[in-house]
Write a protein that holds these residues in place. Structure first.
Motif, PDB file in Angstrom:
ATOM      1  N   GLU A 133      46.617  15.947  41.643  1.00 34.07           N
ATOM      2  CA  GLU A 133      47.864  15.352  42.142  1.00 34.07           C
ATOM      3  C   GLU A 133      48.709  16.393  42.864  1.00 34.07           C
ATOM      4  O   GLU A 133      49.303  16.106  43.901  1.00 34.07           O
ATOM      5  CB  GLU A 133      48.659  14.735  40.991  1.00 34.07           C
ATOM      6  CG  GLU A 133      49.964  14.119  41.441  1.00 34.07           C
ATOM      7  CD  GLU A 133      50.464  13.017  40.528  1.00 34.07           C
ATOM      8  OE1 GLU A 133      51.677  12.950  40.325  1.00 34.07           O
ATOM      9  OE2 GLU A 133      49.635  12.225  40.046  1.00 34.07           O
ATOM     10  N   PHE A 134      48.769  17.598  42.327  1.00 37.34           N
ATOM     11  CA  PHE A 134      49.524  18.662  42.988  1.00 37.34           C
ATOM     12  C   PHE A 134      48.953  18.940  44.387  1.00 37.34           C
ATOM     13  O   PHE A 134      49.706  19.201  45.331  1.00 37.34           O
ATOM     14  CB  PHE A 134      49.481  19.943  42.164  1.00 37.34           C
ATOM     15  CG  PHE A 134      50.364  19.922  40.937  1.00 37.34           C
ATOM     16  CD1 PHE A 134      51.153  18.830  40.623  1.00 37.34           C
ATOM     17  CD2 PHE A 134      50.404  21.028  40.093  1.00 37.34           C
ATOM     18  CE1 PHE A 134      51.967  18.822  39.501  1.00 37.34           C
ATOM     19  CE2 PHE A 134      51.213  21.043  38.971  1.00 37.34           C
ATOM     20  CZ  PHE A 134      51.985  19.933  38.664  1.00 37.34           C
ATOM     21  N   ALA A 135      47.643  18.910  44.508  1.00 39.87           N
ATOM     22  CA  ALA A 135      47.014  19.164  45.797  1.00 39.87           C
ATOM     23  C   ALA A 135      47.221  17.999  46.758  1.00 39.87           C
ATOM     24  O   ALA A 135      47.586  18.192  47.927  1.00 39.87           O
ATOM     25  CB  ALA A 135      45.525  19.424  45.608  1.00 39.87           C
ATOM     26  N   GLN A 136      47.019  16.791  46.259  1.00 39.82           N
ATOM     27  CA  GLN A 136      47.046  15.609  47.120  1.00 39.82           C
ATOM     28  C   GLN A 136      48.445  15.214  47.549  1.00 39.82           C
ATOM     29  O   GLN A 136      48.685  14.904  48.723  1.00 39.82           O
ATOM     30  CB  GLN A 136      46.369  14.444  46.399  1.00 39.82           C
ATOM     31  CG  GLN A 136      46.044  13.256  47.289  1.00 39.82           C
ATOM     32  CD  GLN A 136      45.059  12.331  46.622  1.00 39.82           C
ATOM     33  OE1 GLN A 136      45.127  12.097  45.422  1.00 39.82           O
ATOM     34  NE2 GLN A 136      44.128  11.777  47.382  1.00 39.82           N
ATOM     35  N   GLY A 158      38.182  21.483  48.682  1.00 44.25           N
ATOM     36  CA  GLY A 158      38.694  22.609  49.456  1.00 44.25           C
ATOM     37  C   GLY A 158      40.059  23.086  49.011  1.00 44.25           C
ATOM     38  O   GLY A 158      40.480  24.199  49.348  1.00 44.25           O
ATOM     39  N   ARG A 159      40.764  22.235  48.266  1.00 42.41           N
ATOM     40  CA  ARG A 159      42.128  22.610  47.839  1.00 42.41           C
ATOM     41  C   ARG A 159      42.265  22.771  46.332  1.00 42.41           C
ATOM     42  O   ARG A 159      43.284  23.278  45.862  1.00 42.41           O
ATOM     43  CB  ARG A 159      43.120  21.540  48.321  1.00 42.41           C
ATOM     44  CG  ARG A 159      43.417  21.625  49.808  1.00 42.41           C
ATOM     45  CD  ARG A 159      44.491  20.633  50.203  1.00 42.41           C
ATOM     46  NE  ARG A 159      43.966  19.271  50.346  1.00 42.41           N
ATOM     47  CZ  ARG A 159      44.720  18.187  50.415  1.00 42.41           C
ATOM     48  NH1 ARG A 159      46.035  18.287  50.321  1.00 42.41           N
ATOM     49  NH2 ARG A 159      44.169  17.004  50.562  1.00 42.41           N
ATOM     50  N   VAL A 160      41.262  22.326  45.581  1.00 42.86           N
ATOM     51  CA  VAL A 160      41.300  22.442  44.122  1.00 42.86           C
ATOM     52  C   VAL A 160      39.979  23.037  43.649  1.00 42.86           C
ATOM     53  O   VAL A 160      38.905  22.553  44.024  1.00 42.86           O
ATOM     54  CB  VAL A 160      41.502  21.067  43.442  1.00 42.86           C
ATOM     55  CG1 VAL A 160      41.588  21.239  41.931  1.00 42.86           C
ATOM     56  CG2 VAL A 160      42.747  20.384  43.964  1.00 42.86           C
ATOM     57  N   THR A 161      40.060  24.064  42.831  1.00 41.06           N
ATOM     58  CA  THR A 161      38.862  24.634  42.215  1.00 41.06           C
ATOM     59  C   THR A 161      39.057  24.658  40.701  1.00 41.06           C
ATOM     60  O   THR A 161      40.169  24.877  40.214  1.00 41.06           O
ATOM     61  CB  THR A 161      38.587  26.062  42.713  1.00 41.06           C
ATOM     62  OG1 THR A 161      39.711  26.898  42.406  1.00 41.06           O
ATOM     63  CG2 THR A 161      38.324  26.080  44.208  1.00 41.06           C
ATOM     64  N   PHE A 162      37.981  24.437  39.992  1.00 40.35           N
ATOM     65  CA  PHE A 162      38.027  24.436  38.532  1.00 40.35           C
ATOM     66  C   PHE A 162      37.063  25.494  38.010  1.00 40.35           C
ATOM     67  O   PHE A 162      35.882  25.503  38.379  1.00 40.35           O
ATOM     68  CB  PHE A 162      37.663  23.051  37.984  1.00 40.35           C
ATOM     69  CG  PHE A 162      38.656  21.983  38.340  1.00 40.35           C
ATOM     70  CD1 PHE A 162      39.863  21.889  37.659  1.00 40.35           C
ATOM     71  CD2 PHE A 162      38.403  21.102  39.380  1.00 40.35           C
ATOM     72  CE1 PHE A 162      40.796  20.913  37.992  1.00 40.35           C
ATOM     73  CE2 PHE A 162      39.320  20.127  39.733  1.00 40.35           C
ATOM     74  CZ  PHE A 162      40.530  20.035  39.027  1.00 40.35           C
ATOM     75  N   GLU A 163      37.594  26.374  37.173  1.00 46.35           N
ATOM     76  CA  GLU A 163      36.813  27.496  36.655  1.00 46.35           C
ATOM     77  C   GLU A 163      36.773  27.448  35.128  1.00 46.35           C
ATOM     78  O   GLU A 163      37.802  27.199  34.475  1.00 46.35           O
ATOM     79  CB  GLU A 163      37.434  28.831  37.097  1.00 46.35           C
ATOM     80  CG  GLU A 163      37.595  28.981  38.602  1.00 46.35           C
ATOM     81  CD  GLU A 163      36.266  29.070  39.333  1.00 46.35           C
ATOM     82  OE1 GLU A 163      35.242  29.355  38.669  1.00 46.35           O
ATOM     83  OE2 GLU A 163      36.250  28.851  40.567  1.00 46.35           O
TER      84      GLU A 163
END
Length: 446
Positions: free
Chosen positions: A219-222, A252-257
């Motif tokens: 949501e923060f990204a979108q 491209g805007r959110v990555t999960f590690e």
């Protein structure tokens, strides 16, 4: 009243004499002592207990809720005295405590109506003393132990969580401004409330510590144009979040590690942590806030959303610790803020949400009950009883007990956010956070 029924008031004097003269069976003595405790504890409704010998004991002034339970295991009264929470939960799971009328929620509502009486009981006082004595071991969570603790609760079937969570899989306290919101509406408002406090702007780098299934990060990204890194130790959650981000076109805007927050080396404009601080453990408070201080840029803002307690000191419930959240520790607001202050950051805002989680848990319980048969097919009857007890006892801990949720906003600079709280409502009402953060609102507060 039949011969097989006993009023605690009528029977105490006679049975006390039998105990003193040694003519009273040990199991009966435990039931008598349990009845003494329940006579003080049950302040509303009506509770009837059929003890292992079949005798009925009545408690409470009457009215609703009215609950009848049967204890089928002779050691159970003594176990309930020694460790009420653990014994009650295990007895419900194992079926040695059977609810014959009323509901589990009603039973827990009655039993938690006077938390001071529970806390004053000898068994609970002893458990609290032992917890304090063993606090370092019980609540110490190095990275290796944190992985195991997270796997215990979160690396179970995602299908289970889909039975009772909202569509976005928000597994934390929702936000009910009026109390009439649906669960999905309240969870959406929670995300909006947090975003408002973070004053997000397009292009900001955000770290989400404990990102769950990724809904808040996406949501923060979108909606806000942020670039988000989400951290979780759960293999299941990371896989689901990555898949969802890919399907939404947000990779491209959110990555999960999958890594521990203490291993993070990036620099961020904003840091958010929702429902994760409870897993840090008291000995990890300083490391947690030192990490926030280290990864925040000079003008950065952080928001920590966590379950806390208004008890004199934090801790964990024995049953919850054993079956649900091993290593968990519910902090007091005072010890949390003290740790934040030791990091050198400013505490720029604090909000305490009191009954919001009780309402969230009520919704979860109702949803789980509607899908109980599906849950039983995924796991088994004992698991379903465990999960029912978990959701119901947590609701009553927030409704009648000492638990609440707090949101603490932190910053390196004292002027990193506006000087009054007006901006939060303005952002939630639809004003641009970017406009509010350009300086106009700051100047009005000076």
């Amino acid at each position: 009243m039949s011969n097989s029924e006993t009023s605690p008031d009528e029977g105490f004097e006679r049975e006390a004499g039998q105990i003193e003269t040694g003519r009273f069976a040990p199991g009966r003595a435990a039931m008598w002592l349990l009845a003494k405790l329940l006579l003080r504890l049950v302040q509303n409704g009506r509770l009837t207990i059929y003890d292992p010998s079949g005798e009925a004991w009545h408690f409470g002034p009457g009215g609703e809720p009215a609950v009848s339970v049967r204890l089928t295991d002779r050691p159970l009264p003594a176990q309930l005295l020694a460790n009420p929470s653990l014994a009650l939960g295990e007895a419900y799971m194992d079926g040695t405590l059977r609810i014959e009328s009323g509901s589990l929620r009603d039973l827990l509502s009655i039993c938690t109506s006077d938390m001071d009486a529970i806390e004053a009981s000898p068994g609970v006082r002893l458990i609290r003393w032992l917890d304090a004595f063993m606090a370092r071991r019980l609540h110490h969570n190095p990275i290796s132990r944190s992985h195991a603790n997270v796997a215990h609760h979160y690396d179970i079937s995602t299908e289970l969580y889909d039975l009772f969570l909202d569509a976005d899989r928000q597994y934390s306290c929702a936000y009910f401004p009026t109390g009439n919101e649906t669960l999905d509406e309240a969870q959406a408002l929670k995300k909006k409330h947090i975003a408002a406090k973070l004053l997000l702007r397009p292009g900001m780098e955000v770290l989400d510590i404990g990102s769950g299934w990724g809904g808040l990060a996406m949501e923060f990204a979108q909606l806000h144009g942020a670039r988000v890194t989400g951290l979780s130790l759960s293999t299941e959650q990371i896989a689901a979040a990555r898949d969802r981000a890919a399907q939404s076109g947000l990779s491209g805007r959110v990555t999960f590690e999958q890594r521990d927050y203490r291993e993070e080396r990036g620099q961020y404009n904003r840091v958010v942590s929702v429902g994760m601080f409870e897993h840090v453990g008291r000995s990890g408070f300083d490391a947690f806030f030192a990490t926030l201080q280290r990864v925040l840029r000079p003008d950065g803002v952080a928001l920590v959303h966590a379950i806390g307690t208004k008890a004199p000191r934090g801790g964990s419930d024995p049953w919850i610790r054993k079956y649900i959240f091993p290593g968990g520790y519910l902090p007091t607001l005072s010890e949390t803020i003290a740790a934040a202050e030791r990091s050198g950051m400013w505490v720029t805002d604090v909000e305490v949400l009191r009954l919001h989680y009780a309402e969230t848990l009520r919704h979860w319980s109702e949803r789980f009950a509607a899908e109980r048969e599906t849950a039983r097919m995924l796991y088994d009857e004992r698991f379903c009883r465990m999960w029912e007890f978990y959701l119901a006892v947590c609701e009553m801990a927030f409704r009648n007990g000492r638990l609440m949720v707090f949101q603490i906003q932190l910053a390196k600079r004292r002027d990193a956010v506006p000087l009054t709280r007006d901006y939060i409502a303005k952002v939630e009402a639809g004003e641009s956070a970017w406009d509010i953060s350009t300086g106009t609102e700051f100047n009005r507060g000076r």
